[in-house]
Design an enzyme around this catalytic site. Structure first.
Site, PDB file in Angstrom:
ATOM      1  N   GLY A  97       0.763  -1.238   0.000  1.00  0.00           N
ATOM      2  CA  GLY A  97       0.000   0.000   0.000  1.00  0.00           C
ATOM      3  C   GLY A  97       0.790   1.283   0.000  1.00  0.00           C
ATOM      4  CD  GLU A 134      -3.816  -0.631   5.288  1.00  0.00           C
ATOM      5  OE1 GLU A 134      -3.094  -0.042   4.474  1.00  0.00           O
ATOM      6  OE2 GLU A 134      -3.380  -1.143   6.330  1.00  0.00           O
ATOM      7  CG  ASP A 135      -1.235  -2.926   2.293  1.00  0.00           C
ATOM      8  OD1 ASP A 135      -1.595  -3.982   2.851  1.00  0.00           O
ATOM      9  OD2 ASP A 135      -0.081  -2.475   2.395  1.00  0.00           O
ATOM     10  CG  ASN A 136      -2.431  -8.422  -0.182  1.00  0.00           C
ATOM     11  OD1 ASN A 136      -2.293  -8.214  -1.390  1.00  0.00           O
ATOM     12  ND2 ASN A 136      -2.590  -9.646   0.297  1.00  0.00           N
TER      13      ASN A 136
END
Length: 328
Positions: free
Chosen positions: A121, A164-166
């Site tokens: 991210g 949270e990004d992936n």
């Protein structure tokens, strides 16, 4: 902001909606953004001029000809991180060597094969209208389920995850059946003041998080490292071809290093600078030697440290605050 006073630019504070501080920091901007396309860029990341325009071109994709077979729409555009260590601390140098060699190599390879989601991210573009449909369950959605489902959706649904990004990228991939693409630009990541202990716990944290998100891929990670490859290669050549293990090891590490230096040059646009050559090579060697011990330590635990707090990683990738008695 002063340079762009004529633009609609504001600095918004956080709103606590979950355990992930980055999501808490993003949520107000997410809700108040004027347009559908969102660019999430970490504060320690710089990009070259024109990066946003090129990324939007990738996100929008080429116009449909009407004759070719339909392709899955691109939902996320991301960038390969390229690190700069502006501190002399050992951990900073190790992180720089890791991101600019092994991490970049595997990140590009996984996204080229594109069998599943793999997104960091540092710099991501996506559409808010897509994010609003996501729940983080990674189960395919249909229109009727979206209308009837009472699950929390949108960015707030990802406040319960550490990565949270992936998770957002995986949800776009699995829930909506969309795909990702890499831009030609890199995310120039400034590595701050990181001690050896900081580097160690950072690697432990993400190995333990990945273990609960993609177990098989995480268990295969040691087989992407130089040390494990050298052991397998030296034993194989010695047993089957009666070639000295030392010869194999020397050739192996020489070739491995040359490949990593080529990756560095490809990302940087120039060879490894002479001013940092020996520091970088020393950090590269130390990182390669530390990779397997760190992995073996990390794979057998579920607790992580992040921003001064301790967390317990659950099986589905969610986290919960851990008490001091739980953390060893």
């Amino acid at each position: 902001m002063m340079k762009n006073a004529s633009e609609h630019v504001r600095c918004l504070g956080e709103e606590v909606i979950g355990i992930n501080p980055k999501v808490n920091n993003l949520i107000r901007s997410y809700r108040q953004a004027s347009n559908d396309i969102l660019w999430v860029l970490d504060s320690n990341v710089m990009v070259h001029p024109g990066t946003l325009a090129r990324s939007v071109d990738v996100l929008e994709g080429p116009p449909s000809s009407g004759c070719s077979a339909p392709h899955r729409r691109i939902a996320v555009v991301h960038h390969v991180p390229f690190a700069f260590a502006n501190e002399a601390k050992l951990g900073s140098r190790l992180e720089e060597a890791f991101l600019n060699t092994n991490h970049a190599k595997m990140y590009i390879a996984i996204n080229t094969v594109a069998l599943d989601s793999c997104v960091v991210g540092k710099s991501n573009l996506y559409r808010r209208s897509d994010i609003e449909l996501l729940s983080g369950t990674l189960k395919p959605l249909s229109a009727d389920k979206i209308n009837l489902d009472s699950r929390l959706r949108g960015l707030p649904a990802f406040g319960r995850f550490l990565a949270e990004d992936n998770m957002i990228a995986s949800a776009l991939w699995h829930e909506l059946g969309l795909r990702h693409d890499l831009s030609c630009d890199v995310a120039r990541n400034i590595v701050g003041n990181m001690t050896l202990a900081d580097y160690f716990w950072r690697r432990v944290r993400w190995i333990r998080v990945r273990k609960h998100m993609v177990l098989v891929a995480t268990l295969l990670e040691p087989f992407t490292e130089a040390v494990v490859h050298s052991i397998i290669a030296s034993l194989s050549f010695s047993h089957f071809l009666n070639i000295s293990s030392w010869i194999v090891i020397i050739l192996h590490y020489t070739i491995w290093l040359l490949i990593d230096l080529d990756i560095y040059a490809s990302l940087a646009g120039h060879p490894l600078p002479a001013a940092i050559r020996w520091k970088f090579l020393a950090a590269w060697a130390a990182r390669e030697l530390l990779a397997l011990p760190i992995f073996l330590f990390a794979i057998f635990g579920n607790e992580v440290k992040w921003r001064g707090n301790c967390y317990q990683v659950r099986r589905n990738g969610e986290v919960e605050r851990a008490t001091s008695s739980q953390f060893n």
